[in-house]
Design an enzyme around this catalytic site. Structure first.
Site, PDB file in Angstrom:
ATOM      1  N   ALA A 269      -3.519  -5.379  -5.694  1.00  0.00           N
ATOM      2  CA  ALA A 269      -4.973  -5.272  -5.739  1.00  0.00           C
ATOM      3  C   ALA A 269      -5.681  -6.182  -4.736  1.00  0.00           C
ATOM      4  O   ALA A 269      -6.904  -6.149  -4.635  1.00  0.00           O
ATOM      5  CB  ALA A 269      -5.469  -5.598  -7.146  1.00  0.00           C
ATOM      6  N   CYS A 270      -4.943  -6.974  -3.980  1.00  0.00           N
ATOM      7  CA  CYS A 270      -5.531  -7.926  -3.036  1.00  0.00           C
ATOM      8  C   CYS A 270      -5.947  -7.210  -1.748  1.00  0.00           C
ATOM      9  O   CYS A 270      -5.142  -6.513  -1.125  1.00  0.00           O
ATOM     10  CB  CYS A 270      -4.517  -9.022  -2.745  1.00  0.00           C
ATOM     11  SG  CYS A 270      -4.990 -10.143  -1.424  1.00  0.00           S
ATOM     12  N   ASP A 271      -7.208  -7.379  -1.341  1.00  0.00           N
ATOM     13  CA  ASP A 271      -7.706  -6.728  -0.126  1.00  0.00           C
ATOM     14  C   ASP A 271      -6.937  -7.164   1.119  1.00  0.00           C
ATOM     15  O   ASP A 271      -6.610  -6.341   1.967  1.00  0.00           O
ATOM     16  CB  ASP A 271      -9.199  -7.010   0.069  1.00  0.00           C
ATOM     17  CG  ASP A 271     -10.066  -6.255  -0.913  1.00  0.00           C
ATOM     18  OD1 ASP A 271      -9.598  -5.240  -1.468  1.00  0.00           O
ATOM     19  OD2 ASP A 271     -11.214  -6.681  -1.133  1.00  0.00           O
TER      20      ASP A 271
ATOM     21  N   ARG B 208      -3.595  -5.496   1.163  1.00  0.00           N
ATOM     22  CA  ARG B 208      -3.721  -4.073   1.527  1.00  0.00           C
ATOM     23  C   ARG B 208      -3.894  -3.904   3.027  1.00  0.00           C
ATOM     24  O   ARG B 208      -3.306  -3.010   3.638  1.00  0.00           O
ATOM     25  CB  ARG B 208      -4.891  -3.434   0.790  1.00  0.00           C
ATOM     26  CG  ARG B 208      -4.532  -3.045  -0.615  1.00  0.00           C
ATOM     27  CD  ARG B 208      -5.622  -2.198  -1.216  1.00  0.00           C
ATOM     28  NE  ARG B 208      -6.075  -2.937  -2.378  1.00  0.00           N
ATOM     29  CZ  ARG B 208      -7.261  -2.895  -2.909  1.00  0.00           C
ATOM     30  NH1 ARG B 208      -8.193  -2.133  -2.396  1.00  0.00           N
ATOM     31  NH2 ARG B 208      -7.559  -3.599  -3.960  1.00  0.00           N
TER      32      ARG B 208
END
Length: 139
Positions: free
Chosen positions: A37-39, A42
């Site tokens: 879920a970490c930008d 990603r």
């Protein structure tokens, strides 16, 4: 555990934790430790999608002790994400623990992504790190 190892940022890294050597993978193999879920993770995954990358979600898979120890030596307290929700949820006595103890107990405290490639480590996905991998991998 046997102490077969390869040189790893000034440390002897246990053979079983060096996936690329263990599986005799040659070429541009790397490990990316982060969160789904970490930008930043990603962005890193997208930029490295055409490479041989072992993605390890720190919530699902434990970061090997040798990797954590080497990262702590290289990055020091910068490895701890003191702006995270996990950090804010800790009481003062927990925050005063040694960084290695905190990271083992709460792997989401690690700044991310932590990328291990060819015996080198980088932390985060700032423009300088992205440019480093783009140049390194010929992207």
């Amino acid at each position: 555990m046997a102490k077969n190892s390869s040189e790893y940022s000034g440390f002897q890294m246990p053979y079983s934790y060096n996936y690329a050597i263990k599986n005799k993978i040659k070429g541009k193999f790397m490990q990316l430790y982060g969160l789904k879920a970490c930008d930043s993770c990603r962005k890193a995954r997208k930029a490295l999608q055409n490479q041989q990358v072992d993605y390890i979600d720190v919530r699902e898979g434990q970061v090997p002790d040798a990797v954590l120890e080497a990262a702590l030596v290289k990055f020091g307290d910068a490895l701890l994400n003191c702006a995270s929700t996990t950090w804010r949820g800790l009481d003062e006595s927990a925050r005063s623990d040694e960084p290695l103890v905190l990271l083992k107990a709460h792997p989401t405290l690690m700044k991310r992504p932590l990328i291990v490639h060819d015996g080198e480590m980088t932390l985060g996905w700032k423009p300088d790190v992205a440019a480093h991998y783009a140049a390194l991998l010929g992207a």
